[in-house]
Write a protein that holds these residues in place. Structure first.
Motif, PDB file in Angstrom:
ATOM      1  N   THR A 204       0.840  -1.197   0.000  1.00 53.89           N
ATOM      2  CA  THR A 204       0.000   0.000   0.000  1.00 53.89           C
ATOM      3  C   THR A 204       0.877   1.250   0.000  1.00 53.89           C
ATOM      4  O   THR A 204       2.088   1.187   0.257  1.00 53.89           O
ATOM      5  N   ALA A 205       0.232   2.382  -0.265  1.00 50.89           N
ATOM      6  CA  ALA A 205       0.962   3.651  -0.200  1.00 50.89           C
ATOM      7  C   ALA A 205       1.529   3.870   1.196  1.00 50.89           C
ATOM      8  O   ALA A 205       2.653   4.357   1.363  1.00 50.89           O
ATOM      9  N   ALA A 206       0.761   3.476   2.206  1.00 49.99           N
ATOM     10  CA  ALA A 206       1.229   3.636   3.591  1.00 49.99           C
ATOM     11  C   ALA A 206       2.425   2.729   3.874  1.00 49.99           C
ATOM     12  O   ALA A 206       3.352   3.123   4.601  1.00 49.99           O
ATOM     13  N   ASP A 207       2.413   1.521   3.301  1.00 46.56           N
ATOM     14  CA  ASP A 207       3.556   0.620   3.473  1.00 46.56           C
ATOM     15  C   ASP A 207       4.839   1.263   2.951  1.00 46.56           C
ATOM     16  O   ASP A 207       5.882   1.237   3.619  1.00 46.56           O
ATOM     17  N   PHE A 208       4.753   1.829   1.748  1.00 45.98           N
ATOM     18  CA  PHE A 208       5.965   2.383   1.146  1.00 45.98           C
ATOM     19  C   PHE A 208       6.413   3.635   1.877  1.00 45.98           C
ATOM     20  O   PHE A 208       7.620   3.835   2.099  1.00 45.98           O
ATOM     21  N   GLU A 209       5.474   4.478   2.282  1.00 48.72           N
ATOM     22  CA  GLU A 209       5.862   5.674   3.025  1.00 48.72           C
ATOM     23  C   GLU A 209       6.527   5.289   4.343  1.00 48.72           C
ATOM     24  O   GLU A 209       7.519   5.915   4.759  1.00 48.72           O
ATOM     25  N   ALA A 210       6.024   4.251   4.993  1.00 47.75           N
ATOM     26  CA  ALA A 210       6.642   3.805   6.250  1.00 47.75           C
ATOM     27  C   ALA A 210       8.060   3.303   6.001  1.00 47.75           C
ATOM     28  O   ALA A 210       8.965   3.545   6.823  1.00 47.75           O
ATOM     29  N   SER A 211       8.284   2.629   4.875  1.00 47.20           N
ATOM     30  CA  SER A 211       9.632   2.162   4.550  1.00 47.20           C
ATOM     31  C   SER A 211      10.575   3.337   4.329  1.00 47.20           C
ATOM     32  O   SER A 211      11.729   3.330   4.792  1.00 47.20           O
ATOM     33  N   LEU A 212      10.108   4.336   3.610  1.00 49.79           N
ATOM     34  CA  LEU A 212      10.921   5.520   3.367  1.00 49.79           C
ATOM     35  C   LEU A 212      11.288   6.212   4.675  1.00 49.79           C
ATOM     36  O   LEU A 212      12.451   6.571   4.906  1.00 49.79           O
ATOM     37  N   ARG A 213      10.306   6.395   5.532  1.00 50.49           N
ATOM     38  CA  ARG A 213      10.564   7.110   6.792  1.00 50.49           C
ATOM     39  C   ARG A 213      11.472   6.285   7.710  1.00 50.49           C
ATOM     40  O   ARG A 213      12.302   6.846   8.432  1.00 50.49           O
ATOM     41  N   ALA A 214      11.347   4.975   7.655  1.00 48.05           N
ATOM     42  CA  ALA A 214      12.234   4.130   8.453  1.00 48.05           C
ATOM     43  C   ALA A 214      13.674   4.257   7.970  1.00 48.05           C
ATOM     44  O   ALA A 214      14.610   4.292   8.779  1.00 48.05           O
ATOM     45  N   ALA A 215      13.855   4.326   6.647  1.00 45.25           N
ATOM     46  CA  ALA A 215      15.204   4.485   6.092  1.00 45.25           C
ATOM     47  C   ALA A 215      15.818   5.803   6.542  1.00 45.25           C
ATOM     48  O   ALA A 215      16.996   5.872   6.909  1.00 45.25           O
ATOM     49  N   VAL A 216      15.011   6.860   6.521  1.00 41.90           N
ATOM     50  CA  VAL A 216      15.491   8.175   6.952  1.00 41.90           C
ATOM     51  C   VAL A 216      15.827   8.155   8.435  1.00 41.90           C
ATOM     52  O   VAL A 216      16.896   8.597   8.868  1.00 41.90           O
ATOM     53  N   ASP A 217      14.906   7.609   9.242  1.00 42.40           N
ATOM     54  CA  ASP A 217      15.095   7.611  10.692  1.00 42.40           C
ATOM     55  C   ASP A 217      16.265   6.727  11.127  1.00 42.40           C
ATOM     56  O   ASP A 217      16.878   6.967  12.169  1.00 42.40           O
ATOM     57  N   ALA A 218      16.580   5.713  10.321  1.00 44.36           N
ATOM     58  CA  ALA A 218      17.685   4.816  10.673  1.00 44.36           C
ATOM     59  C   ALA A 218      19.037   5.501  10.557  1.00 44.36           C
ATOM     60  O   ALA A 218      20.027   5.015  11.112  1.00 44.36           O
ATOM     61  N   GLY A 219      19.095   6.610   9.825  1.00 47.92           N
ATOM     62  CA  GLY A 219      20.349   7.333   9.683  1.00 47.92           C
ATOM     63  C   GLY A 219      21.127   7.008   8.431  1.00 47.92           C
ATOM     64  O   GLY A 219      22.289   7.421   8.292  1.00 47.92           O
ATOM     65  N   ALA A 220      20.518   6.283   7.485  1.00 51.92           N
ATOM     66  CA  ALA A 220      21.178   6.074   6.198  1.00 51.92           C
ATOM     67  C   ALA A 220      21.357   7.424   5.509  1.00 51.92           C
ATOM     68  O   ALA A 220      20.506   8.307   5.627  1.00 51.92           O
ATOM     69  N   ASP A 221      22.471   7.582   4.791  1.00 51.91           N
ATOM     70  CA  ASP A 221      22.670   8.848   4.079  1.00 51.91           C
ATOM     71  C   ASP A 221      22.505   8.678   2.572  1.00 51.91           C
ATOM     72  O   ASP A 221      22.799   9.595   1.803  1.00 51.91           O
ATOM     73  N   HIS A 222      22.003   7.519   2.161  1.00 48.56           N
ATOM     74  CA  HIS A 222      21.758   7.251   0.744  1.00 48.56           C
ATOM     75  C   HIS A 222      20.595   6.274   0.647  1.00 48.56           C
ATOM     76  O   HIS A 222      20.516   5.309   1.416  1.00 48.56           O
ATOM     77  N   VAL A 223      19.685   6.519  -0.291  1.00 48.38           N
ATOM     78  CA  VAL A 223      18.561   5.617  -0.536  1.00 48.38           C
ATOM     79  C   VAL A 223      18.441   5.390  -2.036  1.00 48.38           C
ATOM     80  O   VAL A 223      18.458   6.342  -2.824  1.00 48.38           O
ATOM     81  N   SER A 224      18.360   4.121  -2.421  1.00 40.82           N
ATOM     82  CA  SER A 224      18.034   3.748  -3.796  1.00 40.82           C
ATOM     83  C   SER A 224      16.628   3.168  -3.781  1.00 40.82           C
ATOM     84  O   SER A 224      16.316   2.329  -2.929  1.00 40.82           O
ATOM     85  N   ALA A 225      15.793   3.596  -4.709  1.00 42.69           N
ATOM     86  CA  ALA A 225      14.415   3.107  -4.777  1.00 42.69           C
ATOM     87  C   ALA A 225      14.107   2.717  -6.208  1.00 42.69           C
ATOM     88  O   ALA A 225      14.212   3.545  -7.124  1.00 42.69           O
ATOM     89  N   TYR A 226      13.726   1.455  -6.393  1.00 38.65           N
ATOM     90  CA  TYR A 226      13.510   0.910  -7.730  1.00 38.65           C
ATOM     91  C   TYR A 226      12.117   0.313  -7.834  1.00 38.65           C
ATOM     92  O   TYR A 226      11.656  -0.370  -6.907  1.00 38.65           O
ATOM     93  N   ALA A 227      11.476   0.524  -8.965  1.00 40.29           N
ATOM     94  CA  ALA A 227      10.196  -0.120  -9.229  1.00 40.29           C
ATOM     95  C   ALA A 227      10.417  -1.614  -9.447  1.00 40.29           C
ATOM     96  O   ALA A 227      11.384  -2.027 -10.088  1.00 40.29           O
ATOM     97  N   LEU A 228       9.529  -2.416  -8.901  1.00 45.28           N
ATOM     98  CA  LEU A 228       9.609  -3.859  -9.098  1.00 45.28           C
ATOM     99  C   LEU A 228       9.412  -4.182 -10.575  1.00 45.28           C
ATOM    100  O   LEU A 228       8.437  -3.748 -11.192  1.00 45.28           O
TER     101      LEU A 228
END
Length: 406
Positions: A204-228
């Motif tokens: 869901t849209a909420a699932d993906f937004e939660a993944s994005l926010r978790a990546a940010v909150d974890a302290g990663a300084d780089h994110v790659s996001a790819y369509a399946l």
């Protein structure tokens, strides 16, 4: 003295590599090493990479001996690069991909990196990245990896939604990926990337937004996001054909991309390639930039691709076949000589995807007219002699490239 003998067949991969190695352009735009580690505990349902589980390896191949085989290819590469009036450039970036490189011991990975340094020389300020599956690393492993010379970690998180990970046949829990970031920072890694996949059936849209926010909150300084992408021959493709899960939607993928841009830009990330965001210029993946900006690299390991001026070649895919071929010489299964049209297409395809933009000077007259039309259509802007994609243009990047090169 080189151990490489002159090649008898002028049309062989070895002859083409020898000629390319002597080109003075080698390393002008940087030189990198890609190391492929083809081992996986299990095969993810969406994956069509050159990977093998233990039951698929066959006789004569094991993780225990793999590092020594790859080190032999690196030594052979150095010999070939310096033979016949060629030269060995220093290595600016190294990237270990797979498969799951971290199924090898940290000592094995470090030994391969040390071989690159011994055989070629690592440039001052080099970048050395390895991919990692979250379940394959812990605090001690990452500390040993950092001490072994690695500077960057790329963790395959994919999602923080358990039901999405199940569809993708991922083995780790959502928390494992976040723990890996914490362990990496404690080990001393300054740069840690998290990979996400969006558009999985059931997400869901909420699932993906939660993944994005978790990546940010974890302290990663780089994110790659790819369509399946559903690749033929994968377990996921078979499930879709059987009607067990729905086909991913292009419209949903576009919505997810817009969500990634919104969440990540709000958190201080900036896109620098269509599918990649970084908190700073230093956090960008320099190895991938080497590819996108037209640099050269040697790919070691089964199925690895290499690129020197005017030639591309690829190794035999199965580890046992690769090992046997390496014992006889260059382990190439095939090669291609790149025409000027090939090089032109690749320059436009890759550089258009960068936030830094495509220099208009690289375009032919028809391409320049297409660039002006892309600007008029709101797909790009022209600044300082460069074509730069807008957000809408990033969603339609393939179409923009097609027009620029038609």
């Amino acid at each position: 003295m080189s151990t490489v003998s002159p090649v008898a067949d002028p049309n062989s991969p070895a002859a083409s590599v020898a000629a390319a190695a002597a080109d003075p352009a080698v390393g002008e735009a940087g030189f990198g090493f890609y190391v492929h580690v083809p081992f996986c505990v299990s095969r993810c349902g969406y994956c069509d990479f050159n990977t093998y589980t233990a039951s698929e390896l066959g006789a004569g191949v094991s993780r225990d001996t793999y590092a020594s085989i790859v080190r032999a290819e690196i030594r052979d590469a150095a010999s070939r690069m310096s033979a016949h009036e060629g030269r060995k450039p220093e290595v600016d970036t190294v990237f270990f991909g797979g498969g799951t490189p971290t199924l090898l011991s940290a000592a094995d990975l470090a030994s391969i990196l040390a071989e690159i340094d011994d055989s070629f020389g690592l440039a001052a300020g080099y970048e050395a990245t390895t991919e990692a599956n979250p379940e394959s690393v812990d605090a001690d492993y990452l500390a040993e990896l950092y001490d072994g010379g690695f500077t960057r970690l790329s963790v395959g998180m994919q999602s923080t939604a358990s039901h999405v990970l199940k569809i993708l046949d991922r083995e780790h829990s959502p928390q494992k990926a976040l723990n890996a970031v914490e362990y990496a920072h404690k080990a001393g890694f300054e740069h840690v990337s998290l990979d996400l996949i969006y558009g999985t059936p059931g997400e869901t849209a909420a699932d993906f937004e939660a993944s994005l926010r978790a990546a940010v909150d974890a302290g990663a300084d780089h994110v790659s996001a790819y369509a399946l992408i559903v690749e033929d021959g994968t377990a996921l493709a078979r499930r879709i054909r059987a009607g067990q899960v729905p086909q991913p939607s292009d419209d949903v993928a576009a919505d997810r991309y817009l969500a990634a841009e919104a969440v990540l830009s709000e958190a201080g990330f900036h896109w620098y390639e269509v599918s990649n965001w970084a908190r700073s210029e230093a956090a960008q993946c320099r190895h991938n930039l080497l590819y996108w900006e037209g640099g050269h690299w040697w790919g070691a390991g089964p199925g690895a691709h290499s690129h020197l001026p005017g030639v591309r070649w690829w190794n035999h895919k199965h580890p046992s076949t690769y090992g046997a071929a390496l014992a006889e010489g260059l382990p190439a299964a095939g090669h291609e000589l790149l025409s000027e049209d090939d090089r032109y297409l690749e320059r436009i395809l890759l550089r258009t995807r960068l936030a830094s933009g495509l220099p208009l000077s690289l375009l032919r007259p028809t391409g320049r007219r297409a660039a002006e039309q892309a600007s008029a259509d709101g797909l790009a802007v022209i600044e300082d002699g460069r074509l730069k994609l807008t957000l809408r243009g990033r969603l339609l990047a393939d179409a923009v490239v097609r027009d620029l090169t038609s």
